[in-house]
Design a protein around this motif. Sequence first.
Motif, PDB file in Angstrom:
ATOM      1  N   ALA A 122       1.859   8.696 -19.903  1.00 24.92           N
ATOM      2  CA  ALA A 122       0.924   9.818 -19.925  1.00 24.92           C
ATOM      3  C   ALA A 122       1.424  10.911 -20.857  1.00 24.92           C
ATOM      4  O   ALA A 122       0.655  11.525 -21.585  1.00 24.92           O
ATOM      5  N   GLU A 123       2.730  11.104 -20.847  1.00 23.95           N
ATOM      6  CA  GLU A 123       3.265  12.168 -21.697  1.00 23.95           C
ATOM      7  C   GLU A 123       3.335  11.757 -23.159  1.00 23.95           C
ATOM      8  O   GLU A 123       3.614  12.585 -24.022  1.00 23.95           O
ATOM      9  N   SER A 124       3.123  10.463 -23.431  1.00 23.64           N
ATOM     10  CA  SER A 124       3.115  10.055 -24.830  1.00 23.64           C
ATOM     11  C   SER A 124       1.836  10.522 -25.537  1.00 23.64           C
ATOM     12  O   SER A 124       1.772  10.503 -26.769  1.00 23.64           O
TER      13      SER A 124
ATOM     14  N   VAL B 134      -0.663  16.175 -24.096  1.00 24.54           N
ATOM     15  CA  VAL B 134      -0.094  16.367 -22.761  1.00 24.54           C
ATOM     16  C   VAL B 134       1.324  16.909 -22.909  1.00 24.54           C
ATOM     17  O   VAL B 134       2.162  16.307 -23.563  1.00 24.54           O
ATOM     18  N   GLU B 135       1.545  18.059 -22.312  1.00 22.10           N
ATOM     19  CA  GLU B 135       2.899  18.586 -22.358  1.00 22.10           C
ATOM     20  C   GLU B 135       3.736  18.000 -21.222  1.00 22.10           C
ATOM     21  O   GLU B 135       4.868  17.596 -21.409  1.00 22.10           O
ATOM     22  N   ARG B 136       3.127  17.932 -20.064  1.00 19.62           N
ATOM     23  CA  ARG B 136       3.868  17.446 -18.921  1.00 19.62           C
ATOM     24  C   ARG B 136       2.882  16.787 -17.960  1.00 19.62           C
ATOM     25  O   ARG B 136       1.751  17.215 -17.845  1.00 19.62           O
ATOM     26  N   ALA B 137       3.335  15.745 -17.266  1.00 19.85           N
ATOM     27  CA  ALA B 137       2.436  15.080 -16.318  1.00 19.85           C
ATOM     28  C   ALA B 137       3.171  14.895 -14.984  1.00 19.85           C
ATOM     29  O   ALA B 137       4.372  14.637 -14.967  1.00 19.85           O
ATOM     30  N   TRP B 138       2.449  15.120 -13.882  1.00 20.83           N
ATOM     31  CA  TRP B 138       2.991  14.859 -12.542  1.00 20.83           C
ATOM     32  C   TRP B 138       2.157  13.773 -11.904  1.00 20.83           C
ATOM     33  O   TRP B 138       0.928  13.905 -11.853  1.00 20.83           O
ATOM     34  N   LEU B 139       2.823  12.727 -11.412  1.00 21.81           N
ATOM     35  CA  LEU B 139       2.089  11.634 -10.786  1.00 21.81           C
ATOM     36  C   LEU B 139       2.468  11.545  -9.320  1.00 21.81           C
ATOM     37  O   LEU B 139       3.618  11.755  -8.951  1.00 21.81           O
ATOM     38  N   GLN B 140       1.512  11.212  -8.480  1.00 23.61           N
ATOM     39  CA  GLN B 140       1.773  11.140  -7.052  1.00 23.61           C
ATOM     40  C   GLN B 140       0.749  10.202  -6.444  1.00 23.61           C
ATOM     41  O   GLN B 140      -0.428  10.257  -6.811  1.00 23.61           O
ATOM     42  N   ILE B 141       1.231   9.345  -5.549  1.00 19.56           N
ATOM     43  CA  ILE B 141       0.258   8.499  -4.844  1.00 19.56           C
ATOM     44  C   ILE B 141      -0.083   9.217  -3.568  1.00 19.56           C
ATOM     45  O   ILE B 141       0.742   9.364  -2.672  1.00 19.56           O
ATOM     46  N   ARG B 142      -1.275   9.665  -3.500  1.00 18.56           N
ATOM     47  CA  ARG B 142      -1.690  10.471  -2.366  1.00 18.56           C
ATOM     48  C   ARG B 142      -2.173   9.564  -1.260  1.00 18.56           C
ATOM     49  O   ARG B 142      -2.505   8.397  -1.481  1.00 18.56           O
ATOM     50  N   SER B 143      -2.222  10.116  -0.048  1.00 17.57           N
ATOM     51  CA  SER B 143      -2.791   9.330   1.044  1.00 17.57           C
ATOM     52  C   SER B 143      -4.246   9.039   0.728  1.00 17.57           C
ATOM     53  O   SER B 143      -4.914   9.823   0.075  1.00 17.57           O
ATOM     54  N   GLY B 144      -4.682   7.910   1.220  1.00 17.24           N
ATOM     55  CA  GLY B 144      -6.027   7.477   0.874  1.00 17.24           C
ATOM     56  C   GLY B 144      -6.025   6.573  -0.344  1.00 17.24           C
ATOM     57  O   GLY B 144      -7.080   6.172  -0.816  1.00 17.24           O
ATOM     58  N   GLY B 145      -4.849   6.246  -0.833  1.00 14.78           N
ATOM     59  CA  GLY B 145      -4.771   5.282  -1.915  1.00 14.78           C
ATOM     60  C   GLY B 145      -5.254   5.825  -3.245  1.00 14.78           C
ATOM     61  O   GLY B 145      -5.937   5.134  -3.983  1.00 14.78           O
TER      62      GLY B 145
ATOM     63  N   GLU C 261      -1.526  20.676 -20.203  1.00 17.47           N
ATOM     64  CA  GLU C 261      -1.870  20.391 -21.607  1.00 17.47           C
ATOM     65  C   GLU C 261      -1.102  21.310 -22.536  1.00 17.47           C
ATOM     66  O   GLU C 261      -0.668  22.395 -22.161  1.00 17.47           O
ATOM     67  N   ARG C 262      -0.981  20.827 -23.769  1.00 16.29           N
ATOM     68  CA  ARG C 262      -0.415  21.707 -24.795  1.00 16.29           C
ATOM     69  C   ARG C 262      -1.499  22.676 -25.255  1.00 16.29           C
ATOM     70  O   ARG C 262      -2.665  22.303 -25.386  1.00 16.29           O
ATOM     71  N   VAL C 263      -1.091  23.936 -25.515  1.00 17.34           N
ATOM     72  CA  VAL C 263      -2.049  24.943 -25.976  1.00 17.34           C
ATOM     73  C   VAL C 263      -1.948  25.018 -27.496  1.00 17.34           C
ATOM     74  O   VAL C 263      -0.872  25.280 -28.023  1.00 17.34           O
ATOM     75  N   PRO C 264      -3.015  24.742 -28.230  1.00 17.86           N
ATOM     76  CA  PRO C 264      -2.930  24.786 -29.688  1.00 17.86           C
ATOM     77  C   PRO C 264      -2.704  26.221 -30.174  1.00 17.86           C
ATOM     78  O   PRO C 264      -3.341  27.162 -29.692  1.00 17.86           O
ATOM     79  N   ALA C 265      -1.725  26.372 -31.038  1.00 20.50           N
ATOM     80  CA  ALA C 265      -1.391  27.695 -31.553  1.00 20.50           C
ATOM     81  C   ALA C 265      -1.808  27.854 -33.011  1.00 20.50           C
ATOM     82  O   ALA C 265      -2.141  28.944 -33.436  1.00 20.50           O
ATOM     83  N   MET C 266      -1.769  26.789 -33.765  1.00 16.73           N
ATOM     84  CA  MET C 266      -2.112  26.875 -35.190  1.00 16.73           C
ATOM     85  C   MET C 266      -2.785  25.583 -35.612  1.00 16.73           C
ATOM     86  O   MET C 266      -2.750  24.594 -34.883  1.00 16.73           O
ATOM     87  N   ILE C 267      -3.344  25.660 -36.799  1.00 18.13           N
ATOM     88  CA  ILE C 267      -3.940  24.463 -37.384  1.00 18.13           C
ATOM     89  C   ILE C 267      -3.073  24.082 -38.577  1.00 18.13           C
ATOM     90  O   ILE C 267      -2.690  24.939 -39.379  1.00 18.13           O
ATOM     91  N   TRP C 268      -2.773  22.819 -38.617  1.00 20.03           N
ATOM     92  CA  TRP C 268      -1.899  22.331 -39.694  1.00 20.03           C
ATOM     93  C   TRP C 268      -2.711  21.410 -40.568  1.00 20.03           C
ATOM     94  O   TRP C 268      -3.217  20.390 -40.124  1.00 20.03           O
TER      95      TRP C 268
ATOM     96  N   VAL D 260      -1.166  18.586 -31.313  1.00 24.44           N
ATOM     97  CA  VAL D 260      -1.962  18.564 -30.095  1.00 24.44           C
ATOM     98  C   VAL D 260      -3.146  17.615 -30.249  1.00 24.44           C
ATOM     99  O   VAL D 260      -3.322  16.716 -29.443  1.00 24.44           O
ATOM    100  N   ALA D 261      -3.901  17.824 -31.297  1.00 23.22           N
ATOM    101  CA  ALA D 261      -5.074  16.977 -31.469  1.00 23.22           C
ATOM    102  C   ALA D 261      -5.548  17.068 -32.926  1.00 23.22           C
ATOM    103  O   ALA D 261      -5.103  17.936 -33.683  1.00 23.22           O
ATOM    104  N   ARG D 262      -6.435  16.166 -33.254  1.00 23.17           N
ATOM    105  CA  ARG D 262      -7.073  16.192 -34.580  1.00 23.17           C
ATOM    106  C   ARG D 262      -8.225  17.171 -34.524  1.00 23.17           C
ATOM    107  O   ARG D 262      -8.911  17.309 -33.508  1.00 23.17           O
ATOM    108  N   LEU D 263      -8.407  17.890 -35.617  1.00 29.27           N
ATOM    109  CA  LEU D 263      -9.527  18.840 -35.671  1.00 29.27           C
ATOM    110  C   LEU D 263     -10.477  18.374 -36.771  1.00 29.27           C
ATOM    111  O   LEU D 263     -10.044  18.051 -37.877  1.00 29.27           O
ATOM    112  N   ALA D 264     -11.747  18.352 -36.430  1.00 31.51           N
ATOM    113  CA  ALA D 264     -12.707  17.809 -37.400  1.00 31.51           C
ATOM    114  C   ALA D 264     -12.918  18.802 -38.549  1.00 31.51           C
ATOM    115  O   ALA D 264     -12.768  18.442 -39.711  1.00 31.51           O
ATOM    116  N   THR D 265     -13.219  20.023 -38.211  1.00 25.71           N
ATOM    117  CA  THR D 265     -13.454  21.028 -39.264  1.00 25.71           C
ATOM    118  C   THR D 265     -12.658  22.263 -38.959  1.00 25.71           C
ATOM    119  O   THR D 265     -12.328  22.542 -37.812  1.00 25.71           O
ATOM    120  N   ARG D 266     -12.341  23.007 -40.011  1.00 27.40           N
ATOM    121  CA  ARG D 266     -11.601  24.254 -39.835  1.00 27.40           C
ATOM    122  C   ARG D 266     -12.424  25.236 -39.036  1.00 27.40           C
ATOM    123  O   ARG D 266     -11.911  25.989 -38.211  1.00 27.40           O
TER     124      ARG D 266
END
Lengths: 444, 436
Positions: B261-263, B267-278, B286-293, B309-315
Amino acid sequence: MTDLYESQRAMRNLRRQAMQRGVIAVMDIGTHKVACLILKFGASDGPQEGFGVGNMAGQAAFRVIGAGTTCSRGIRFGEIAAMRETERAVRTALQNAQKMAQTRVDHAILTFSGGDIRSYGLEGNVEIEADRVSENDIARVLDACDTPDIGHGREVLHAQPVNFVLDHRSGLSDPRGQAGRNLGCDMHLLSVGTDVVQNLVHCLKRCDVEVAGLAAAPYVSGRAALVEDEQELGAAAIDMGGGTTSLSIFIKGHMIYADTVKLGGDHITGDIAKVLTIPYSTAERIKTLHGGLFATGQDDRQRIEIGGNSGDWDKDRRTITRTELIGIMRPRMGEILEELRARLDIAGFDHLPSQQVVLTGGGSQVPGLLEMAARVLGTQVRLGRPIRVPGLPQAATAPGYSAIVGLCQYAAHPQDEWWDFDIPAQMFAARPLKRAMKWFRDNW
Amino acid sequence: MSALKSRDPMNSARTQPQGGAWLWPDPQEVTAPAVRAGRPVRSGGLPASGQWPSDPPAPFWPPAPDGGERAPRALRTVEPPEPAAFEEYDALTLPEKPIRGTFGFQANPGYSAAPAQALHAPMPGATAAALGAAQAGWADPVPAGPAPSPAFDPSPSRLAYRLNRLWLTPLVRNFLRLGLPLLVVAAFAGAWASKPENREMVTGQIAQTVEWVQNQPMFRVTGIEVEARSPEVALGVEQLLGLSFPLSSWDLDLTDLRARAESLDAVERAWLQIRSGGVLEVRIAERVPAMIWRNGEVLDLVDDEGHRVARLATRAARADLPLIAGAGAPEAIAEAQALWTAAAPIQGRIRGLVRVGERRWDVVLDRNQRILLPETGALEALERVVAMSEGAQQLLSRDVTIVDMRQPVRPTLRLTAEAMTELTRNRTETRGAPRR
């Protein structure tokens, strides 16, 4: 003499070895019963010496963990008459004791009353080498004791130094380290027939048990039946067994005389059987249940059924009065006591400061013996039971077990004997070696 | 019938019936036990070896016709109680039960509890001949069973004695009681396991059991629930994990899933847990975008650590974020942010920051203006430029193409061609130099 020294030392080493292993058997091979106790060393939970408890003579060191008794077979007058039968009896007693103890024993200390015990008093005298008495001086003075001719086919069973004399001071128990010039020693020597001992050792060997020590029955029963004061002040212990009645005289804590009379309880039983013409077993039973030595008016009225299975109605219906039974038993007991009196006179018992006589052994349980013995042997007579040792079964506290209980004490706390001291250095092989070393050092 | 039974050699020994009550009336009481012809069972007289001489004599059987068997009983009635010393004396080894052959003397409990006349009552089914023989005290001459040995010997045989001692030896005893059974069990187990099909069966069984346990309802996971700020990321994580439900929680490797998940770049960080109820719950920071590269032809959002963080289609999609460009720009994003903050007065004019040669920054303004900043001390240089631009000099409003601050001690300006021409003309006029 050296041979005996070696064999006694070997037995002493066996005894030490067994004690290190922790378990040793003591056996009393008597004419009436063969008893066996198994002792465990270092496991007593009883009182320990030193904390408000006086000298316990090694009794705190062991505990009885197994006991076995069986009627003896093939033994007459304390000597083996039928080897196979005796072996069976020994096996029975040993196996019962081992079963109770849940352990096997490989070493046994024996006591027996047969073998025509004879006691000798020896004395020796030497000049001591240094200004103080050393161990070597003790060995030399023991070696200097003039050995009597104990006869062919006889062997020394006990040789205990009982008194040391240093110059003019007598009554020393331990002269080591004391200053003086002339050291003397009195030794008590007890000899038995070699064959009797050999037979016993062979019998035990056939039962896969090594003999780790031998003791004369009068000596050990005296140790068990006499209290400490009596041993110190002088007393005679009389062990009335089945085939022999043995006698030992103690003074200052040491045995100074031992002897046996080849008469015992079995002879009384034999008299009853012969007079009444009844089986031996019936006679033994009647003697045990109804026997006595002093008849009263009531005894005339008490009739005892003899019983029998001869098939003759009249014979099997016979009854006797208790007076008649006493009349059979009394002369024989009188004979035994007279014999003992004679032996005591030979030993010079009259000259002892205290003339306490202690009767013990299975034969001493006859009612009225005390009064009768008092008439024959002197006024100071008492019945003795063996001292209590830890773990002893109730059934083995009867007077008949004096010898074996004394043997327990002997095993735990043996008295110094002649062979417990080293051979004097002159006789020892170290001397030539020392001389060779000296020559070597001088010349090189 | 009973009389016949008594002649059976198997039943002639007078023992307690195995595991049952006493037969009553005892057939053995009526018919005498069989005796070997011509030899009495027990001859009186000397005590048997191995028996105490003071033991009661064993009565003999058969009894004498004139009632001789009553004699021991008569003796018993007049006996006084035995002295205590005698009991002590014999208690050590005397057997509690009579050893053998004491038929008339030691009464057994069943015997004494019965009415006396039952002893001689005729038994149902007993033949007259047998009864007559029994009451006469003589057995049938039929030899039946082994006669009891006249002398009972309590001593163990040599072999028994040695075996007993062997058994009491600690080493042998421990070996026989513990070592040998263990060895036998180990041998059998080894022999069984030496066959491959047995081993396979065991492993198969184990696997089956493990599977059965893992498939229990309490371990079943039936769905996934991803909590993220943006639904795109949530969907992306869900697809990335690629789990097909239902499955067992034993099959989920949460550490691995978390790494997967963190790959995802967003995603900056992920917490996984198996909760009751299956339900497998995944919480995403999430990572917060600070600039456009601007990375070549594409636009990427990067966060304040320079991570994509992600691909941006247009400036224009994220016009609020500053743009950076050039190779190695995200690595120096902290400096870029400082420069961006410092350039706040001229922010409206800035088109982006360009990383040059992975060494230094250029600030690109509109009107093709460019501020070249030095490798070190870029912030101070920019502040000087901003100050010159905002102050009276109005540097950037002028006809300047490049403000070169690469040598901070010697700032250099590049003017446009027109401005240069005008400058030359002005200087010439000012000096009065002739026109060429």
